[in-house]
Design an enzyme around this catalytic site. Structure first.
Site, PDB file in Angstrom:
ATOM      1  N   SER A  22     -22.857  12.447 -15.160  1.00 28.20           N
ATOM      2  CA  SER A  22     -22.090  13.670 -14.463  1.00 28.20           C
ATOM      3  C   SER A  22     -20.840  13.679 -15.237  1.00 28.20           C
ATOM      4  CB  SER A  22     -21.950  13.302 -13.035  1.00 28.20           C
ATOM      5  OG  SER A  22     -20.969  13.926 -12.375  1.00 28.20           O
ATOM      6  N   CYS A 141     -13.722   8.413  -6.791  1.00 26.15           N
ATOM      7  CA  CYS A 141     -12.495   9.040  -7.247  1.00 26.15           C
ATOM      8  C   CYS A 141     -11.636   8.984  -6.189  1.00 26.15           C
ATOM      9  CB  CYS A 141     -12.828  10.490  -7.285  1.00 26.15           C
ATOM     10  SG  CYS A 141     -14.020  11.194  -8.678  1.00 26.15           S
ATOM     11  N   ASN A 202     -18.078   4.776 -12.866  1.00 27.26           N
ATOM     12  CA  ASN A 202     -17.281   5.683 -13.022  1.00 27.26           C
ATOM     13  C   ASN A 202     -16.441   5.395 -14.092  1.00 27.26           C
ATOM     14  OD1 ASN A 202     -16.127   8.394 -13.000  1.00 27.26           O
ATOM     15  ND2 ASN A 202     -16.299   8.342 -10.556  1.00 27.26           N
ATOM     16  N   GLY A 262     -20.414   3.912 -22.225  1.00 29.42           N
ATOM     17  CA  GLY A 262     -20.143   3.427 -23.216  1.00 29.42           C
ATOM     18  C   GLY A 262     -21.581   3.454 -24.171  1.00 29.42           C
TER      19      GLY A 262
END
Length: 402
Positions: A22, A141, A202, A262
Protein backbone atom coordinates in the site's frame (compact mmCIF):
# COMPACT_ATOMS: atom_id res chain seq x y z
CA UNK A 1 12.71 -29.29 -12.35
CA UNK A 2 9.29 -27.65 -12.00
CA UNK A 3 8.93 -24.86 -9.43
CA UNK A 4 5.65 -24.05 -7.79
CA UNK A 5 5.79 -20.43 -6.66
CA UNK A 6 2.14 -20.33 -5.67
CA UNK A 7 1.07 -19.30 -2.21
CA UNK A 8 -2.39 -19.33 -0.65
CA UNK A 9 -3.05 -16.10 1.17
CA UNK A 10 -6.31 -15.49 3.01
CA UNK A 11 -7.98 -18.15 0.87
CA UNK A 12 -6.78 -16.71 -2.46
CA UNK A 13 -4.43 -18.77 -4.62
CA UNK A 14 -1.64 -16.42 -5.75
CA UNK A 15 0.74 -17.31 -8.58
CA UNK A 16 3.75 -16.04 -6.61
CA UNK A 17 4.35 -14.31 -3.26
CA UNK A 18 5.19 -10.84 -4.62
CA UNK A 19 2.72 -8.00 -4.00
CA UNK A 20 2.70 -4.24 -4.32
CA UNK A 21 2.52 -2.70 -0.84
CA UNK A 22 0.00 0.00 0.00
CA UNK A 23 1.76 3.12 -1.28
CA UNK A 24 2.00 5.42 -4.30
CA UNK A 25 2.91 2.39 -6.47
CA UNK A 26 -0.68 1.13 -6.05
CA UNK A 27 -2.53 4.45 -6.18
CA UNK A 28 -4.64 3.76 -9.27
CA UNK A 29 -6.22 0.91 -11.17
CA UNK A 30 -4.15 1.70 -14.25
CA UNK A 31 -0.92 1.42 -12.25
CA UNK A 32 -1.95 -1.83 -10.60
CA UNK A 33 -2.98 -3.24 -13.97
CA UNK A 34 0.48 -2.54 -15.41
CA UNK A 35 2.05 -4.24 -12.38
CA UNK A 36 -0.16 -7.30 -12.87
CA UNK A 37 0.86 -7.42 -16.55
CA UNK A 38 4.51 -7.32 -15.45
CA UNK A 39 4.03 -10.40 -13.23
CA UNK A 40 3.08 -9.22 -9.74
CA UNK A 41 0.64 -11.65 -8.13
CA UNK A 42 -1.29 -9.10 -6.12
CA UNK A 43 -1.51 -5.58 -4.79
CA UNK A 44 -2.58 -3.74 -1.69
CA UNK A 45 -4.13 -0.46 -2.75
CA UNK A 46 -3.01 2.88 -1.43
CA UNK A 47 -5.08 3.50 1.68
CA UNK A 48 -8.54 4.98 1.19
CA UNK A 49 -9.89 7.33 3.85
CA UNK A 50 -12.65 9.91 4.08
CA UNK A 51 -9.97 12.58 4.34
CA UNK A 52 -9.87 12.33 0.54
CA UNK A 53 -13.33 13.88 0.36
CA UNK A 54 -12.12 16.85 2.39
CA UNK A 55 -9.13 17.63 0.16
CA UNK A 56 -7.47 16.13 -2.91
CA UNK A 57 -4.39 18.33 -2.57
CA UNK A 58 -1.10 16.73 -1.55
CA UNK A 59 1.83 18.07 0.43
CA UNK A 60 4.87 18.98 -1.68
CA UNK A 61 7.53 17.79 -1.41
CA UNK A 62 6.37 14.62 0.31
CA UNK A 63 9.11 12.09 -0.54
CA UNK A 64 12.61 12.81 0.69
CA UNK A 65 15.96 10.98 0.42
CA UNK A 66 17.44 9.48 3.58
CA UNK A 67 21.18 8.90 3.94
CA UNK A 68 23.35 7.85 6.87
CA UNK A 69 26.80 8.72 8.22
CA UNK A 70 27.01 11.87 6.11
CA UNK A 71 26.97 9.86 2.89
CA UNK A 72 25.27 11.12 -0.24
CA UNK A 73 24.25 7.57 -1.08
CA UNK A 74 20.49 7.22 -0.59
CA UNK A 75 19.80 4.29 1.75
CA UNK A 76 16.12 4.91 2.30
CA UNK A 77 13.24 7.27 1.89
CA UNK A 78 11.15 9.46 4.15
CA UNK A 79 7.60 10.33 3.23
CA UNK A 80 4.68 12.42 4.44
CA UNK A 81 2.35 11.11 1.73
CA UNK A 82 -1.00 10.59 3.45
CA UNK A 83 -3.92 11.24 1.08
CA UNK A 84 -5.05 10.05 -2.36
CA UNK A 85 -5.76 12.70 -4.98
CA UNK A 86 -9.27 11.46 -5.78
CA UNK A 87 -12.56 11.12 -3.95
CA UNK A 88 -13.40 7.99 -1.98
CA UNK A 89 -16.06 6.87 -4.48
CA UNK A 90 -13.79 7.51 -7.46
CA UNK A 91 -11.02 5.46 -5.81
CA UNK A 92 -13.31 2.51 -5.18
CA UNK A 93 -14.68 2.64 -8.73
CA UNK A 94 -11.14 2.75 -10.12
CA UNK A 95 -10.07 -0.31 -8.12
CA UNK A 96 -13.30 -2.14 -8.99
CA UNK A 97 -12.44 -1.86 -12.67
CA UNK A 98 -8.95 -3.29 -12.27
CA UNK A 99 -10.35 -6.23 -10.31
CA UNK A 100 -12.78 -6.97 -13.15
CA UNK A 101 -9.92 -6.94 -15.65
CA UNK A 102 -7.63 -9.13 -13.54
CA UNK A 103 -9.80 -11.64 -11.66
CA UNK A 104 -6.92 -14.08 -11.04
CA UNK A 105 -4.74 -11.46 -9.32
CA UNK A 106 -5.40 -10.73 -5.68
CA UNK A 107 -6.63 -7.23 -4.91
CA UNK A 108 -6.45 -6.17 -1.27
CA UNK A 109 -8.04 -2.81 -0.49
CA UNK A 110 -6.42 -0.79 2.28
CA UNK A 111 -8.70 1.42 4.37
CA UNK A 112 -8.04 3.76 7.27
CA UNK A 113 -10.18 5.99 9.47
CA UNK A 114 -10.40 7.64 12.85
CA UNK A 115 -11.82 5.62 15.72
CA UNK A 116 -15.39 5.83 14.45
CA UNK A 117 -17.54 2.75 13.85
CA UNK A 118 -19.54 4.31 11.03
CA UNK A 119 -16.43 5.28 9.05
CA UNK A 120 -14.77 1.86 9.27
CA UNK A 121 -18.00 0.07 8.35
CA UNK A 122 -18.78 2.36 5.42
CA UNK A 123 -15.30 1.95 3.96
CA UNK A 124 -15.39 -1.82 4.44
CA UNK A 125 -18.78 -2.05 2.76
CA UNK A 126 -17.62 0.03 -0.21
CA UNK A 127 -14.51 -2.13 -0.58
CA UNK A 128 -16.56 -5.31 -0.61
CA UNK A 129 -18.89 -3.84 -3.23
CA UNK A 130 -15.86 -2.95 -5.34
CA UNK A 131 -14.86 -6.62 -5.47
CA UNK A 132 -11.94 -6.62 -3.04
CA UNK A 133 -10.54 -10.05 -2.20
CA UNK A 134 -9.53 -8.92 1.30
CA UNK A 135 -9.23 -5.81 3.43
CA UNK A 136 -6.02 -4.47 4.96
CA UNK A 137 -6.84 -2.24 7.92
CA UNK A 138 -4.27 0.51 8.31
CA UNK A 139 -4.13 0.50 12.10
CA UNK A 140 -0.61 1.89 12.23
CA UNK A 141 -1.13 5.56 11.38
CA UNK A 142 -1.40 8.20 14.10
CA UNK A 143 -5.06 8.66 15.02
CA UNK A 144 -5.66 12.21 16.16
CA UNK A 145 -8.72 11.37 18.27
CA UNK A 146 -7.35 8.32 20.07
CA UNK A 147 -3.96 9.98 20.50
CA UNK A 148 -2.15 6.74 19.60
CA UNK A 149 -1.89 4.36 16.67
CA UNK A 150 -4.87 2.04 16.85
CA UNK A 151 -2.52 -0.95 16.79
CA UNK A 152 -0.86 0.30 19.97
CA UNK A 153 -3.99 -0.22 22.05
CA UNK A 154 -5.46 -3.72 22.22
CA UNK A 155 -8.96 -2.53 23.04
CA UNK A 156 -9.08 -0.01 20.20
CA UNK A 157 -7.59 -2.44 17.66
CA UNK A 158 -9.90 -5.26 18.70
CA UNK A 159 -12.94 -3.02 18.40
CA UNK A 160 -12.04 -1.80 14.89
CA UNK A 161 -11.44 -5.34 13.63
CA UNK A 162 -14.74 -6.47 15.11
CA UNK A 163 -16.61 -3.53 13.56
CA UNK A 164 -15.30 -4.50 10.14
CA UNK A 165 -15.96 -8.21 10.66
CA UNK A 166 -19.57 -7.41 11.61
CA UNK A 167 -20.06 -5.49 8.37
CA UNK A 168 -18.39 -7.67 5.68
CA UNK A 169 -17.44 -11.26 5.08
CA UNK A 170 -14.06 -10.48 3.52
CA UNK A 171 -10.81 -11.67 5.13
CA UNK A 172 -9.41 -8.92 7.35
CA UNK A 173 -5.68 -8.13 7.58
CA UNK A 174 -4.30 -5.95 10.38
CA UNK A 175 -1.38 -3.72 9.38
CA UNK A 176 0.85 -3.32 12.44
CA UNK A 177 3.69 -1.06 13.50
CA UNK A 178 7.16 -1.48 14.93
CA UNK A 179 6.19 1.12 17.52
CA UNK A 180 4.63 -1.26 20.04
CA UNK A 181 5.89 -3.07 23.12
CA UNK A 182 5.56 -6.60 21.72
CA UNK A 183 4.48 -6.93 18.11
CA UNK A 184 3.98 -10.69 18.48
CA UNK A 185 1.53 -10.09 21.30
CA UNK A 186 -0.32 -7.45 19.27
CA UNK A 187 -0.49 -9.83 16.29
CA UNK A 188 -2.10 -12.50 18.47
CA UNK A 189 -4.57 -9.92 19.74
CA UNK A 190 -5.49 -9.02 16.16
CA UNK A 191 -5.95 -12.69 15.27
CA UNK A 192 -8.17 -13.31 18.29
CA UNK A 193 -10.29 -10.34 17.23
CA UNK A 194 -10.85 -11.99 13.85
CA UNK A 195 -7.94 -10.97 11.61
CA UNK A 196 -6.92 -13.70 9.17
CA UNK A 197 -3.47 -12.18 8.73
CA UNK A 198 -1.21 -9.34 9.81
CA UNK A 199 1.09 -7.11 7.77
CA UNK A 200 4.47 -6.28 9.28
CA UNK A 201 5.08 -3.44 9.12
CA UNK A 202 4.07 0.11 8.27
CA UNK A 203 6.82 2.69 7.78
CA UNK A 204 8.94 3.63 10.79
CA UNK A 205 8.63 7.09 12.31
CA UNK A 206 11.69 9.29 12.04
CA UNK A 207 13.00 12.81 11.57
CA UNK A 208 14.58 14.00 8.34
CA UNK A 209 18.08 15.52 8.19
CA UNK A 210 18.67 19.14 9.11
CA UNK A 211 19.17 21.72 6.39
CA UNK A 212 22.02 23.68 7.94
CA UNK A 213 21.22 26.75 5.83
CA UNK A 214 17.63 27.15 7.02
CA UNK A 215 18.03 25.26 10.30
CA UNK A 216 14.82 23.39 9.49
CA UNK A 217 14.65 19.61 9.18
CA UNK A 218 13.41 18.32 5.83
CA UNK A 219 10.76 18.36 4.57
CA UNK A 220 10.78 22.15 4.77
CA UNK A 221 7.27 23.31 3.97
CA UNK A 222 6.97 27.05 4.49
CA UNK A 223 9.45 26.97 7.35
CA UNK A 224 7.87 24.00 9.15
CA UNK A 225 8.70 20.30 9.22
CA UNK A 226 7.11 17.12 10.60
CA UNK A 227 8.07 13.53 11.43
CA UNK A 228 8.29 11.27 8.39
CA UNK A 229 7.60 7.63 7.67
CA UNK A 230 10.91 5.88 6.92
CA UNK A 231 11.12 3.05 4.40
CA UNK A 232 13.65 1.33 2.15
CA UNK A 233 16.46 -1.16 2.43
CA UNK A 234 17.89 0.12 5.71
CA UNK A 235 14.79 -0.83 7.73
CA UNK A 236 14.84 -4.50 6.65
CA UNK A 237 16.67 -5.90 9.72
CA UNK A 238 14.12 -4.25 12.01
CA UNK A 239 11.21 -5.56 9.96
CA UNK A 240 12.72 -9.06 9.92
CA UNK A 241 12.80 -9.02 13.70
CA UNK A 242 9.10 -8.09 13.69
CA UNK A 243 8.28 -10.95 11.29
CA UNK A 244 10.31 -13.31 13.48
CA UNK A 245 8.38 -12.32 16.61
CA UNK A 246 5.06 -12.55 14.80
CA UNK A 247 5.90 -15.95 13.29
CA UNK A 248 6.71 -17.31 16.75
CA UNK A 249 3.40 -15.97 18.02
CA UNK A 250 1.55 -17.57 15.11
CA UNK A 251 2.56 -21.01 16.36
CA UNK A 252 0.08 -20.65 19.22
CA UNK A 253 -2.61 -18.59 17.45
CA UNK A 254 -2.52 -19.49 13.73
CA UNK A 255 -2.72 -16.61 11.25
CA UNK A 256 -0.84 -15.57 8.12
CA UNK A 257 1.90 -12.99 7.69
CA UNK A 258 2.62 -10.39 5.03
CA UNK A 259 6.14 -8.99 5.17
CA UNK A 260 6.53 -5.34 4.17
CA UNK A 261 9.74 -3.38 4.53
CA UNK A 262 13.04 -3.26 2.67
CA UNK A 263 12.21 -5.93 0.09
CA UNK A 264 14.48 -4.89 -2.76
CA UNK A 265 15.41 -8.16 -4.47
CA UNK A 266 14.85 -11.89 -4.51
CA UNK A 267 17.28 -12.56 -1.67
CA UNK A 268 15.29 -10.26 0.60
CA UNK A 269 12.20 -12.22 -0.32
CA UNK A 270 13.85 -15.53 0.51
CA UNK A 271 14.92 -14.20 3.91
CA UNK A 272 11.36 -13.23 4.81
CA UNK A 273 9.88 -16.48 3.51
CA UNK A 274 12.41 -18.47 5.56
CA UNK A 275 11.19 -16.61 8.66
CA UNK A 276 7.62 -17.65 7.94
CA UNK A 277 6.11 -14.90 5.75
CA UNK A 278 3.37 -15.91 3.31
CA UNK A 279 3.50 -12.94 0.94
CA UNK A 280 6.06 -10.19 0.28
CA UNK A 281 5.02 -6.58 -0.16
CA UNK A 282 7.34 -4.11 -1.86
CA UNK A 283 6.98 -0.36 -2.42
CA UNK A 284 10.08 1.84 -2.07
CA UNK A 285 12.28 -0.21 -4.40
CA UNK A 286 9.44 -0.33 -6.93
CA UNK A 287 9.25 3.46 -6.74
CA UNK A 288 12.96 3.58 -7.57
CA UNK A 289 13.11 0.90 -10.29
CA UNK A 290 9.59 0.31 -11.58
CA UNK A 291 7.34 -2.72 -11.87
CA UNK A 292 10.01 -4.55 -13.91
CA UNK A 293 11.69 -5.30 -10.57
CA UNK A 294 9.51 -8.41 -10.44
CA UNK A 295 11.56 -10.19 -13.15
CA UNK A 296 14.91 -10.43 -11.31
CA UNK A 297 13.09 -11.23 -8.05
CA UNK A 298 11.30 -14.18 -9.64
CA UNK A 299 14.49 -15.37 -11.34
CA UNK A 300 16.38 -15.30 -8.05
CA UNK A 301 13.63 -17.18 -6.24
CA UNK A 302 13.58 -19.91 -8.90
CA UNK A 303 17.40 -20.18 -8.88
CA UNK A 304 17.44 -20.42 -5.09
CA UNK A 305 14.81 -23.16 -5.12
CA UNK A 306 16.70 -25.07 -7.79
CA UNK A 307 19.95 -24.91 -5.82
CA UNK A 308 18.23 -26.02 -2.61
CA UNK A 309 16.17 -28.74 -4.30
CA UNK A 310 12.87 -27.07 -3.33
CA UNK A 311 9.84 -27.62 -5.52
CA UNK A 312 7.51 -25.28 -3.61
CA UNK A 313 7.69 -22.39 -1.17
CA UNK A 314 6.46 -24.67 1.59
CA UNK A 315 9.72 -26.62 1.34
CA UNK A 316 11.60 -23.78 3.04
CA UNK A 317 8.98 -21.43 4.46
CA UNK A 318 9.80 -20.88 8.14
CA UNK A 319 12.99 -22.96 7.94
CA UNK A 320 15.29 -20.39 9.57
CA UNK A 321 12.79 -19.86 12.38
CA UNK A 322 13.78 -23.25 13.77
CA UNK A 323 17.40 -22.12 13.98
CA UNK A 324 16.74 -18.97 16.02
CA UNK A 325 17.20 -18.80 19.79
CA UNK A 326 15.53 -16.17 21.99
CA UNK A 327 18.69 -14.15 22.68
CA UNK A 328 22.45 -14.12 22.06
CA UNK A 329 23.11 -15.48 25.56
CA UNK A 330 21.49 -18.74 24.40
CA UNK A 331 24.16 -19.30 21.73
CA UNK A 332 27.13 -21.61 22.22
CA UNK A 333 30.51 -20.37 23.45
CA UNK A 334 32.17 -23.43 21.95
CA UNK A 335 32.65 -21.67 18.60
CA UNK A 336 35.78 -19.55 18.94
CA UNK A 337 37.15 -17.66 15.93
CA UNK A 338 40.03 -15.33 15.14
CA UNK A 339 40.64 -13.05 12.18
CA UNK A 340 43.02 -14.13 9.42
CA UNK A 341 44.29 -11.63 6.84
CA UNK A 342 45.52 -12.63 3.38
CA UNK A 343 48.62 -10.47 2.78
CA UNK A 344 48.30 -11.03 -0.95
CA UNK A 345 45.00 -9.14 -1.00
CA UNK A 346 45.62 -6.61 1.80
CA UNK A 347 46.09 -3.07 0.43
CA UNK A 348 47.53 -1.64 3.64
CA UNK A 349 44.73 0.89 4.15
CA UNK A 350 45.12 0.67 7.96
CA UNK A 351 41.34 0.66 8.59
CA UNK A 352 41.35 -2.66 10.44
CA UNK A 353 44.28 -1.52 12.59
CA UNK A 354 42.45 1.63 13.67
CA UNK A 355 39.16 -0.18 14.33
CA UNK A 356 40.82 -2.93 16.34
CA UNK A 357 42.90 -0.40 18.25
CA UNK A 358 39.99 1.88 19.21
CA UNK A 359 37.06 -0.54 19.18
CA UNK A 360 38.55 -4.00 19.62
CA UNK A 361 41.38 -5.80 21.40
CA UNK A 362 44.42 -4.11 19.81
CA UNK A 363 45.23 -7.34 18.00
CA UNK A 364 46.10 -5.99 14.53
CA UNK A 365 49.27 -4.17 13.51
CA UNK A 366 51.00 -3.21 10.28
CA UNK A 367 54.10 -5.07 9.10
CA UNK A 368 57.14 -3.35 7.59
CA UNK A 369 55.80 -4.04 4.09
CA UNK A 370 52.51 -2.29 4.93
CA UNK A 371 50.37 -5.37 5.38
CA UNK A 372 47.94 -5.91 8.25
CA UNK A 373 48.83 -8.74 10.63
CA UNK A 374 46.65 -10.36 13.33
CA UNK A 375 48.01 -11.53 16.68
CA UNK A 376 45.62 -14.48 17.18
CA UNK A 377 46.49 -14.68 20.88
CA UNK A 378 44.98 -11.24 21.41
CA UNK A 379 42.18 -11.51 18.85
CA UNK A 380 38.82 -12.52 20.35
CA UNK A 381 37.05 -12.90 17.00
CA UNK A 382 34.67 -9.95 17.30
CA UNK A 383 34.54 -9.48 13.53
CA UNK A 384 34.90 -5.68 13.53
CA UNK A 385 37.92 -5.79 11.23
CA UNK A 386 36.00 -7.76 8.62
CA UNK A 387 33.29 -5.10 8.58
CA UNK A 388 35.66 -2.23 7.82
CA UNK A 389 37.94 -4.04 5.33
CA UNK A 390 37.26 -2.53 1.87
CA UNK A 391 38.65 -5.45 -0.15
CA UNK A 392 37.32 -8.51 1.72
CA UNK A 393 40.72 -9.92 2.66
CA UNK A 394 39.75 -10.87 6.22
CA UNK A 395 38.15 -14.19 7.09
CA UNK A 396 37.35 -15.77 10.42
CA UNK A 397 38.97 -19.10 11.33
CA UNK A 398 38.49 -21.41 14.29
CA UNK A 399 41.05 -21.30 17.08
CA UNK A 400 41.44 -23.06 20.41
CA UNK A 401 40.98 -21.01 23.55
CA UNK A 402 40.99 -22.20 27.15
Amino acid sequence: MAFNLETNYCGFQCKNPFFLASSPVSASGEMIGRAFDAGWAGAVTKSISFLQDETTLSLTPRMLPVSTAGSRVVTGMGNIDFVMDKSVDDAFEDFAQVKKRYPTNMLIVSIKAHYREEDWKRLARKAEQAGADALELCLSCIDSEAGVMLCQDKALMTQVIQWVKEEVSLPVIAKLSLHVNDIGDMAVCAAKAGAAAVTAINSIHGIGPLDSETMVHIPNIMGKSAPMGLSGSFIKPMVEHCVYKIALAAKTQPFQIAAAGGICNGLDGVEYLSLGAHILQSATEVMYKGYGLIDPMLRYLKKFMEEKGCSSLEDFRGHSLDHMVPAARNLSLKQQLAAKIDPGICIGCNRCVISCRDGGKQAISMTEDKKAFVDTKRCTGCGLCRIVCPVGTIRMEEVKRS
